[in-house]
Design a protein around this motif. Sequence first.
Motif, mmCIF file in Angstrom:
data_model
loop_
_atom_site.group_PDB
_atom_site.id
_atom_site.type_symbol
_atom_site.label_atom_id
_atom_site.label_comp_id
_atom_site.label_asym_id
_atom_site.label_seq_id
_atom_site.Cartn_x
_atom_site.Cartn_y
_atom_site.Cartn_z
ATOM 1 N N TRP A 160 2.333 -4.353 6.407
ATOM 2 C CA TRP A 160 1.359 -4.827 7.638
ATOM 3 C C TRP A 160 0.549 -5.629 7.212
ATOM 4 C CZ3 TRP A 160 -0.639 -0.632 4.714
ATOM 5 C CH2 TRP A 160 -2.213 -0.272 4.982
ATOM 6 N N VAL A 175 4.132 6.444 19.327
ATOM 7 C CA VAL A 175 4.034 5.898 20.347
ATOM 8 C C VAL A 175 4.396 4.983 21.010
ATOM 9 C CG1 VAL A 175 3.014 3.692 19.689
ATOM 10 C CG2 VAL A 175 2.331 5.059 17.644
ATOM 11 N N GLN A 185 3.878 -6.078 11.404
ATOM 12 C CA GLN A 185 4.218 -5.107 10.019
ATOM 13 C C GLN A 185 5.768 -5.271 9.647
ATOM 14 O OE1 GLN A 185 4.507 -1.936 12.890
ATOM 15 N NE2 GLN A 185 3.425 -0.850 11.518
ATOM 16 N N MET A 202 9.399 0.744 14.067
ATOM 17 C CA MET A 202 9.553 2.959 13.980
ATOM 18 C C MET A 202 11.023 2.268 14.473
ATOM 19 S SD MET A 202 7.437 3.723 11.472
ATOM 20 C CE MET A 202 6.057 2.419 11.183
ATOM 21 N N GLN A 203 11.975 2.233 15.194
ATOM 22 C CA GLN A 203 12.584 3.221 16.086
ATOM 23 C C GLN A 203 13.788 2.362 15.367
ATOM 24 O OE1 GLN A 203 12.054 2.428 19.858
ATOM 25 N NE2 GLN A 203 11.546 5.080 20.602
ATOM 26 N N ASN A 230 0.092 2.209 14.575
ATOM 27 C CA ASN A 230 0.584 1.384 13.692
ATOM 28 C C ASN A 230 1.820 2.285 13.447
ATOM 29 O OD1 ASN A 230 0.175 3.458 11.783
ATOM 30 N ND2 ASN A 230 -1.095 2.285 10.505
ATOM 31 N N ARG A 235 4.247 -11.054 20.881
ATOM 32 C CA ARG A 235 4.528 -9.267 21.513
ATOM 33 C C ARG A 235 6.231 -9.032 21.361
ATOM 34 N NH1 ARG A 235 2.959 -3.976 22.949
ATOM 35 N NH2 ARG A 235 4.325 -3.571 24.373
ATOM 36 N N ASP A 292 -2.927 -7.368 9.231
ATOM 37 C CA ASP A 292 -3.686 -7.828 10.717
ATOM 38 C C ASP A 292 -4.273 -9.185 9.823
ATOM 39 O OD1 ASP A 292 -3.141 -4.895 10.981
ATOM 40 O OD2 ASP A 292 -5.274 -4.571 10.080
ATOM 41 N N TRP A 301 7.692 -0.846 3.346
ATOM 42 C CA TRP A 301 7.163 -1.416 4.845
ATOM 43 C C TRP A 301 5.594 -1.164 4.459
ATOM 44 C CZ3 TRP A 301 2.220 0.551 6.895
ATOM 45 C CH2 TRP A 301 2.109 -0.008 8.186
ATOM 46 N N PRO A 311 4.813 -1.178 17.807
ATOM 47 C CA PRO A 311 4.693 -0.982 16.251
ATOM 48 C C PRO A 311 6.222 0.249 16.451
ATOM 49 C CG PRO A 311 2.729 -0.683 17.601
ATOM 50 C CD PRO A 311 2.731 -1.482 17.482
ATOM 51 N N ARG A 312 6.127 0.564 18.113
ATOM 52 C CA ARG A 312 7.035 1.759 18.539
ATOM 53 C C ARG A 312 8.041 1.198 18.105
ATOM 54 N NH1 ARG A 312 8.224 5.650 22.468
ATOM 55 N NH2 ARG A 312 10.179 4.844 23.566
ATOM 56 N N HIS A 313 8.981 -0.140 19.046
ATOM 57 C CA HIS A 313 10.431 -0.352 18.495
ATOM 58 C C HIS A 313 9.836 -0.461 16.975
ATOM 59 C CE1 HIS A 313 9.962 -1.963 22.527
ATOM 60 N NE2 HIS A 313 10.089 -0.420 22.430
ATOM 61 N N LYS A 341 -0.878 -8.116 14.497
ATOM 62 C CA LYS A 341 -0.978 -6.689 13.742
ATOM 63 C C LYS A 341 0.658 -6.771 12.865
ATOM 64 C CE LYS A 341 -1.977 -2.767 13.621
ATOM 65 N NZ LYS A 341 -2.513 -2.848 12.569
ATOM 66 N N ASN A 343 3.509 -6.986 16.730
ATOM 67 C CA ASN A 343 2.276 -6.088 18.348
ATOM 68 C C ASN A 343 3.545 -5.744 18.599
ATOM 69 O OD1 ASN A 343 -0.409 -6.917 17.499
ATOM 70 N ND2 ASN A 343 0.014 -8.561 19.344
ATOM 71 N N ARG A 378 13.618 0.605 12.446
ATOM 72 C CA ARG A 378 13.607 1.163 11.092
ATOM 73 C C ARG A 378 14.288 2.448 10.644
ATOM 74 N NH1 ARG A 378 11.141 5.237 8.274
ATOM 75 N NH2 ARG A 378 10.684 4.807 5.752
ATOM 76 N N TRP A 437 0.744 -1.686 -0.086
ATOM 77 C CA TRP A 437 -0.085 0.028 -0.012
ATOM 78 C C TRP A 437 0.842 1.496 0.198
ATOM 79 C CZ3 TRP A 437 -1.288 4.261 2.917
ATOM 80 C CH2 TRP A 437 -2.689 4.659 3.193
ATOM 81 N N GLU A 438 1.661 1.209 0.883
ATOM 82 C CA GLU A 438 2.927 2.222 1.426
ATOM 83 C C GLU A 438 3.477 3.070 -0.171
ATOM 84 O OE1 GLU A 438 4.630 4.942 4.960
ATOM 85 O OE2 GLU A 438 6.231 3.521 3.925
#
Lengths: 404, 63
Positions: free
Chosen positions: A327, B26, A336, A382-383, B13, A358, A329, A325, A378-380, A334, A376, A385, A293-294
């Motif tokens: 994802w 987040v 990612q 992104m970090q 997300n 998780r 569900d 990127w 998402p925060r980590h 989730k 599950n 990434r 998608w992205e």
Amino acid sequence: MFGTVAIVGGSLSGLTCAQTLRDEGFDGSLFVIDAEDSTAYDRPPLSKQVLAGEWDAERAHLPGTTADLGITWMLGHPAIGVDLADRFLKLGNGEMVGFDGLVIASGAAPRVLPGMGELDGVRVLRTLDDCLAIRSALDGGATRVVIVGAGFIGAEVASTCRQRGCEVVVLEALDVPLERAIGAEMGMLIADIHREHGVDVRLGTGVDGFEHGGDRHVTGVRLSDGSAVPADLVVVGIGVVPQTAWLEGSGLTVDDGVVVDEQLRAAPGVVAIGDIARWPSRRYGRLLRVEHWENAIQMGEHAARSLLREDDGGEGAEPYDPIPWFWSDQYDFKLQLAGHAGADDQFEIVCGSTEERRFVGLYGRAGRLVGVLGMNRPRHVMQLRQKLVDGASYDEAVAFGRAL
Amino acid sequence: MRVVVDFDLCESNAVCMGIAPEVFEVRDDDFLYILNETPPEDLRPKIEEAVRRCPKQAISIED
Ligand SMILES: Cc1cc2nc3c(=O)[nH]c(=O)nc-3n(C[C@H](O)[C@H](O)[C@H](O)COP(=O)(O)OP(=O)(O)OC[C@H]3O[C@@H](n4cnc5c(N)ncnc54)[C@H](O)[C@@H]3O)c2cc1C
Ligand code: SF4
């Protein structure tokens, strides 16, 4: 500036490109050609909220609005050919559309199995109509659902059908699902989670054909070992093929998609974007084609600028080189994936655990970090990434991840 | 400029956090926090990008 730009494929990538062309000041004519009658919907909810019945179809609308973009819509007929020398498109209804700039955004379509076209109750899932047909079969009482193919679409449909209370069997020809996308360990984890949720996951199981009654409605799926699995509804999710048939004879390089350069150009004044486009990724040192998608959005934006810049004679733009990127569900998790993972990559969980459902895991190739997978977390994701952006070594990324 | 997130749509997300960590975070509880609802104008391009990339179309800008 170009007088006319024609966009073939009016879905996520094509409409993002249209929007960006206008945002960047393109004021010529904009034609959007699509084989479908209505394209204003987003696909990810089709295997999730819309299929589950949680959302009306109208809620699955595409981001943005095209109301004030001054588009001339030509819907309901496919492009069937293109002449790049004289610069016109041929449509299925015999119409011709001239252009100066061309955007190829015709996406990908599901692979099918022999014989399924003649039967009721055997479907693929790509369009809103596909989704609504499957949903109405479920609403109409189909309880035994067989899914052919344990890719992401198959897995999401399995999850949604299970949550709707159906009996679900997943048939996968390979011994490990999703191995090419996320490696064997994670592929088997996904299979295990489906089994925990009561799905009958059969790996290494080939499909030979379908069984049906006198009304041509499917009654079962025949396996290569001669046995059969009863079914009220069959969903086939065995991958997609780029929609390039209409480009045959155009002179463009077509090889598992339209091959483009770093500016997404397939030829002078011609760009290709989204699921159909294969671009040379500097980051990964190879041609990549992703069905994410992205990426469809990012390519639509980049290609609009490169088309306009080429028209202005300007050069020196940044190459297209994002971190892919994606994802998915399923049930209450989730998944990612940032970057690009492969079956042969190193893989290590750096925080959380698979038991908790998780965690974040890292993929490494030749000492470099190439992918980040989170369930599950998402925060980590992104970090970590950011470590991909920085081009970190695998060891450095693992140490950073462990300290999170 | 005011950044508004529809928390009924947001699925945490963290895509927006990847684009504009100055504004979106987040946390470990898996909820999205807006660090600055009225960010400075120079962040507008990043926030507009987050609006476009949010898969749930949960972010909007009110001027
Ligand atoms: C059920 C489903 C769930 C998904 N879930 C996720 C997810 O969770 N996460 C994620 O990252 N991605 C997901 N995806 C993938 C994502 O939706 C695609 O990557 C995205 O739609 C690609 O956009 P596109 O514009 O390149 O192509 P498409 O969306 O395929 O659009 C192509 C358009 O071109 C038209 N067309 C084709 N041939 C012609 C022709 N000859 N002439 C004219 N028009 C033509 C088609 O009708 C279509 O409208 C999902 C996809 C599906 C189907
Ligand atoms: S990108 Fe959208 S859905 Fe994701 S955390 Fe941000 S606001 Fe929520």
